[in-house]
Design an enzyme around this catalytic site. Structure first.
Site, PDB file in Angstrom:
ATOM      1  N   SER A 157       0.839  -1.193   0.000  1.00 45.15           N
ATOM      2  CA  SER A 157       0.000   0.000   0.000  1.00 45.15           C
ATOM      3  C   SER A 157       0.876   1.244   0.000  1.00 45.15           C
ATOM      4  CB  SER A 157      -0.907   0.021   1.237  1.00 45.15           C
ATOM      5  OG  SER A 157      -1.538   1.272   1.401  1.00 45.15           O
ATOM      6  N   TYR A 177      -1.425  -0.760  10.398  1.00 41.86           N
ATOM      7  CA  TYR A 177      -1.571  -1.074   8.969  1.00 41.86           C
ATOM      8  C   TYR A 177      -0.307  -0.705   8.193  1.00 41.86           C
ATOM      9  CZ  TYR A 177      -3.782  -1.164   4.332  1.00 41.86           C
ATOM     10  OH  TYR A 177      -4.098  -1.436   3.021  1.00 41.86           O
ATOM     11  N   ALA A 178       0.239   0.469   8.484  1.00 40.16           N
ATOM     12  CA  ALA A 178       1.456   0.912   7.802  1.00 40.16           C
ATOM     13  C   ALA A 178       2.610  -0.037   8.076  1.00 40.16           C
ATOM     14  CB  ALA A 178       1.816   2.334   8.241  1.00 40.16           C
ATOM     15  N   ALA A 179       2.700  -0.518   9.313  1.00 43.87           N
ATOM     16  CA  ALA A 179       3.771  -1.452   9.675  1.00 43.87           C
ATOM     17  C   ALA A 179       3.664  -2.740   8.879  1.00 43.87           C
ATOM     18  CB  ALA A 179       3.729  -1.747  11.173  1.00 43.87           C
ATOM     19  N   LYS A 183       2.175  -3.198   5.912  1.00 46.19           N
ATOM     20  CA  LYS A 183       2.387  -2.996   4.484  1.00 46.19           C
ATOM     21  C   LYS A 183       3.850  -2.664   4.174  1.00 46.19           C
ATOM     22  CE  LYS A 183      -1.737  -4.003   3.224  1.00 46.19           C
ATOM     23  NZ  LYS A 183      -1.981  -5.249   2.466  1.00 46.19           N
TER      24      LYS A 183
END
Length: 243
Positions: free
Chosen positions: A136, A149-151, A153
Protein backbone atom coordinates in the site's frame (compact mmCIF):
# COMPACT_ATOMS: atom_id res chain seq x y z
CA UNK A 1 -0.96 -12.10 -21.22
CA UNK A 2 -2.41 -15.59 -21.36
CA UNK A 3 -2.53 -17.63 -18.13
CA UNK A 4 -3.92 -20.82 -19.64
CA UNK A 5 -2.66 -23.86 -17.75
CA UNK A 6 -1.62 -21.85 -14.71
CA UNK A 7 -2.88 -22.47 -11.19
CA UNK A 8 -3.29 -19.28 -9.16
CA UNK A 9 -4.01 -18.81 -5.46
CA UNK A 10 -5.52 -15.44 -4.52
CA UNK A 11 -6.15 -14.51 -0.89
CA UNK A 12 -8.84 -11.97 -0.09
CA UNK A 13 -10.63 -12.96 -3.28
CA UNK A 14 -14.19 -12.12 -2.29
CA UNK A 15 -13.91 -8.33 -2.30
CA UNK A 16 -12.24 -5.33 -3.86
CA UNK A 17 -8.85 -5.74 -5.46
CA UNK A 18 -8.62 -9.47 -4.70
CA UNK A 19 -11.96 -10.12 -6.38
CA UNK A 20 -10.90 -8.28 -9.52
CA UNK A 21 -7.60 -10.15 -9.65
CA UNK A 22 -9.36 -13.52 -9.29
CA UNK A 23 -11.85 -12.65 -12.02
CA UNK A 24 -9.20 -11.34 -14.39
CA UNK A 25 -6.93 -14.35 -13.92
CA UNK A 26 -9.90 -16.62 -14.55
CA UNK A 27 -10.80 -14.75 -17.74
CA UNK A 28 -7.20 -15.15 -18.92
CA UNK A 29 -7.39 -18.94 -18.54
CA UNK A 30 -5.98 -19.65 -15.08
CA UNK A 31 -7.49 -22.08 -12.61
CA UNK A 32 -8.06 -19.81 -9.63
CA UNK A 33 -8.33 -20.86 -6.00
CA UNK A 34 -9.74 -17.86 -4.17
CA UNK A 35 -9.55 -17.60 -0.40
CA UNK A 36 -12.08 -15.68 1.62
CA UNK A 37 -12.87 -15.36 5.32
CA UNK A 38 -15.85 -13.09 5.95
CA UNK A 39 -17.89 -13.39 2.75
CA UNK A 40 -17.87 -15.17 -0.60
CA UNK A 41 -20.69 -13.07 -2.07
CA UNK A 42 -18.36 -11.02 -4.24
CA UNK A 43 -17.59 -13.89 -6.61
CA UNK A 44 -20.93 -15.68 -6.63
CA UNK A 45 -22.04 -13.76 -9.70
CA UNK A 46 -19.04 -14.70 -11.81
CA UNK A 47 -19.75 -16.59 -15.02
CA UNK A 48 -16.41 -18.33 -14.91
CA UNK A 49 -16.33 -21.91 -13.75
CA UNK A 50 -12.59 -22.03 -13.14
CA UNK A 51 -12.73 -20.26 -9.77
CA UNK A 52 -12.88 -22.36 -6.62
CA UNK A 53 -13.65 -20.53 -3.37
CA UNK A 54 -12.28 -21.81 -0.08
CA UNK A 55 -12.83 -20.33 3.35
CA UNK A 56 -9.64 -19.90 5.37
CA UNK A 57 -8.27 -17.88 8.25
CA UNK A 58 -4.89 -16.93 6.84
CA UNK A 59 -3.66 -15.95 10.30
CA UNK A 60 -4.14 -19.56 11.45
CA UNK A 61 -1.03 -21.54 10.54
CA UNK A 62 -2.65 -24.99 10.84
CA UNK A 63 -5.56 -23.89 8.65
CA UNK A 64 -3.13 -22.68 6.00
CA UNK A 65 -1.16 -25.93 6.00
CA UNK A 66 -4.36 -27.93 5.56
CA UNK A 67 -5.49 -25.78 2.63
CA UNK A 68 -2.06 -25.91 1.01
CA UNK A 69 -1.99 -29.71 1.18
CA UNK A 70 -5.52 -29.86 -0.27
CA UNK A 71 -4.59 -27.62 -3.21
CA UNK A 72 -1.43 -29.58 -4.04
CA UNK A 73 -3.32 -32.86 -3.86
CA UNK A 74 -6.10 -31.59 -6.14
CA UNK A 75 -4.21 -29.38 -8.60
CA UNK A 76 -0.67 -30.80 -8.30
CA UNK A 77 0.98 -27.38 -8.56
CA UNK A 78 0.74 -23.66 -7.84
CA UNK A 79 2.16 -21.22 -10.40
CA UNK A 80 0.92 -17.90 -9.02
CA UNK A 81 0.31 -16.61 -5.51
CA UNK A 82 -1.33 -13.26 -4.81
CA UNK A 83 -1.29 -12.18 -1.17
CA UNK A 84 -4.14 -9.67 -1.15
CA UNK A 85 -6.12 -10.31 2.04
CA UNK A 86 -5.94 -7.48 4.53
CA UNK A 87 -7.85 -5.65 7.25
CA UNK A 88 -7.73 -2.28 8.97
CA UNK A 89 -8.21 -1.43 12.65
CA UNK A 90 -7.52 2.29 12.66
CA UNK A 91 -6.80 4.47 15.68
CA UNK A 92 -4.28 7.04 16.77
CA UNK A 93 -1.31 5.30 18.38
CA UNK A 94 -2.13 6.65 21.85
CA UNK A 95 -5.64 5.19 21.53
CA UNK A 96 -4.85 1.97 19.67
CA UNK A 97 -5.43 -1.16 21.72
CA UNK A 98 -3.12 -4.14 21.79
CA UNK A 99 -5.92 -6.21 20.29
CA UNK A 100 -6.26 -3.81 17.34
CA UNK A 101 -2.53 -3.91 16.74
CA UNK A 102 -2.28 -7.68 17.01
CA UNK A 103 -5.24 -8.42 14.71
CA UNK A 104 -3.86 -6.34 11.87
CA UNK A 105 -0.36 -7.77 12.25
CA UNK A 106 -1.76 -11.29 12.37
CA UNK A 107 -3.75 -11.01 9.13
CA UNK A 108 -1.77 -8.54 7.04
CA UNK A 109 1.74 -9.71 7.89
CA UNK A 110 1.64 -13.18 9.39
CA UNK A 111 -1.06 -14.19 6.91
CA UNK A 112 1.22 -13.29 4.00
CA UNK A 113 4.06 -15.24 5.59
CA UNK A 114 1.87 -18.27 6.33
CA UNK A 115 1.13 -19.13 2.70
CA UNK A 116 4.33 -17.87 1.14
CA UNK A 117 6.50 -20.03 3.37
CA UNK A 118 4.64 -23.04 1.92
CA UNK A 119 4.06 -22.00 -1.68
CA UNK A 120 7.40 -20.26 -2.28
CA UNK A 121 9.52 -23.38 -1.69
CA UNK A 122 7.02 -25.42 -3.74
CA UNK A 123 7.51 -23.07 -6.69
CA UNK A 124 11.25 -23.18 -6.15
CA UNK A 125 11.29 -26.96 -6.44
CA UNK A 126 9.07 -26.78 -9.53
CA UNK A 127 11.48 -24.39 -11.22
CA UNK A 128 9.50 -21.17 -11.20
CA UNK A 129 6.47 -19.11 -10.32
CA UNK A 130 5.27 -15.62 -9.52
CA UNK A 131 4.41 -14.28 -6.07
CA UNK A 132 2.64 -10.92 -5.90
CA UNK A 133 2.20 -9.15 -2.57
CA UNK A 134 -0.30 -6.34 -2.26
CA UNK A 135 1.25 -3.60 -0.16
CA UNK A 136 0.00 0.00 0.00
CA UNK A 137 1.00 3.61 -0.40
CA UNK A 138 0.53 3.74 3.38
CA UNK A 139 3.35 1.23 3.79
CA UNK A 140 5.67 3.58 1.90
CA UNK A 141 4.65 6.96 3.33
CA UNK A 142 2.66 6.25 6.51
CA UNK A 143 -0.72 7.62 7.47
CA UNK A 144 -2.21 9.14 10.61
CA UNK A 145 -4.16 6.58 12.62
CA UNK A 146 -2.75 3.59 10.76
CA UNK A 147 0.48 2.70 12.56
CA UNK A 148 -0.47 -0.99 12.62
CA UNK A 149 -1.57 -1.07 8.97
CA UNK A 150 1.46 0.91 7.80
CA UNK A 151 3.77 -1.45 9.67
CA UNK A 152 2.28 -4.49 7.96
CA UNK A 153 2.39 -3.00 4.48
CA UNK A 154 5.98 -1.82 4.95
CA UNK A 155 6.79 -5.29 6.24
CA UNK A 156 5.28 -6.85 3.13
CA UNK A 157 7.73 -4.84 1.00
CA UNK A 158 10.62 -6.07 3.16
CA UNK A 159 9.50 -9.68 2.85
CA UNK A 160 9.09 -9.23 -0.91
CA UNK A 161 12.74 -8.24 -1.28
CA UNK A 162 13.87 -11.07 1.00
CA UNK A 163 11.85 -13.72 -0.82
CA UNK A 164 13.04 -12.46 -4.20
CA UNK A 165 16.53 -13.37 -2.99
CA UNK A 166 15.63 -16.64 -1.24
CA UNK A 167 13.40 -18.26 -3.85
CA UNK A 168 15.87 -17.80 -6.70
CA UNK A 169 18.49 -19.82 -4.84
CA UNK A 170 19.38 -23.17 -6.43
CA UNK A 171 17.92 -21.97 -9.75
CA UNK A 172 14.47 -21.58 -8.21
CA UNK A 173 13.47 -18.90 -10.73
CA UNK A 174 10.61 -17.64 -8.56
CA UNK A 175 9.79 -13.98 -9.10
CA UNK A 176 8.50 -12.03 -6.10
CA UNK A 177 7.13 -8.51 -6.46
CA UNK A 178 4.86 -6.10 -4.62
CA UNK A 179 2.18 -3.70 -5.74
CA UNK A 180 1.59 -0.57 -3.68
CA UNK A 181 -1.84 0.81 -4.62
CA UNK A 182 -2.92 4.31 -3.77
CA UNK A 183 -6.42 4.93 -2.49
CA UNK A 184 -8.68 2.53 -4.38
CA UNK A 185 -12.48 2.45 -4.47
CA UNK A 186 -13.08 -0.69 -2.43
CA UNK A 187 -15.14 -1.48 0.67
CA UNK A 188 -12.26 -0.25 2.82
CA UNK A 189 -13.13 3.32 1.79
CA UNK A 190 -16.85 3.04 2.55
CA UNK A 191 -16.39 4.64 5.96
CA UNK A 192 -14.24 7.50 4.65
CA UNK A 193 -16.14 10.80 4.32
CA UNK A 194 -16.62 12.06 0.78
CA UNK A 195 -14.71 15.27 1.49
CA UNK A 196 -11.64 13.21 2.36
CA UNK A 197 -12.03 11.07 -0.75
CA UNK A 198 -12.19 14.24 -2.82
CA UNK A 199 -9.07 15.50 -1.06
CA UNK A 200 -7.18 12.28 -1.81
CA UNK A 201 -8.27 12.43 -5.45
CA UNK A 202 -7.06 16.01 -5.78
CA UNK A 203 -3.62 14.95 -4.55
CA UNK A 204 -3.11 12.61 -7.51
CA UNK A 205 -1.76 13.74 -10.86
CA UNK A 206 -4.72 12.09 -12.57
CA UNK A 207 -7.30 13.78 -10.34
CA UNK A 208 -9.15 10.63 -9.29
CA UNK A 209 -8.95 7.51 -7.16
CA UNK A 210 -8.17 4.07 -8.58
CA UNK A 211 -10.64 1.39 -9.57
CA UNK A 212 -9.85 -2.19 -8.45
CA UNK A 213 -9.44 -3.40 -12.03
CA UNK A 214 -6.56 -0.95 -12.50
CA UNK A 215 -4.65 -2.71 -9.73
CA UNK A 216 -5.68 -6.11 -11.09
CA UNK A 217 -4.23 -5.25 -14.49
CA UNK A 218 -0.81 -4.76 -12.91
CA UNK A 219 -1.19 -8.06 -11.04
CA UNK A 220 -1.94 -9.74 -14.37
CA UNK A 221 1.24 -8.30 -15.87
CA UNK A 222 3.33 -9.54 -12.94
CA UNK A 223 1.75 -13.00 -13.12
CA UNK A 224 2.41 -13.34 -16.84
CA UNK A 225 5.56 -14.06 -18.83
CA UNK A 226 5.53 -10.42 -19.94
CA UNK A 227 7.26 -9.58 -16.64
CA UNK A 228 9.81 -12.40 -16.82
CA UNK A 229 12.76 -10.17 -15.86
CA UNK A 230 11.11 -8.29 -13.00
CA UNK A 231 11.63 -9.39 -9.40
CA UNK A 232 12.22 -7.86 -6.00
CA UNK A 233 10.51 -4.60 -6.91
CA UNK A 234 7.51 -2.60 -5.75
CA UNK A 235 5.27 -1.08 -8.40
CA UNK A 236 3.42 2.05 -7.28
CA UNK A 237 -0.10 2.31 -8.70
CA UNK A 238 -1.26 5.57 -7.15
CA UNK A 239 -2.06 7.96 -9.97
CA UNK A 240 1.06 9.99 -9.25
CA UNK A 241 -0.06 10.78 -5.69
CA UNK A 242 3.50 10.75 -4.38
CA UNK A 243 6.15 12.12 -6.73
Amino acid sequence: MDLTGKVAVVTGASKGIGREIARLYSEKGAQVIGFYFTSEVGLQDTKNTNIDLLKVDISNTENCVELYNFIIEKYKKIDILVNCAGITEDALTRKMTEEQFDRVISVNLKGVWNFTRLIGPHMQLNGGGSIINISSIVGEYGNIGQANYAATKAGVIGMTKTWAREFTMKNGNVRVNAIAPGYTMTDMLNSVPQNLLDKFASQTMLGRLAQPIEIANVALFLASDMSSYITGTTIDVNGGMRL
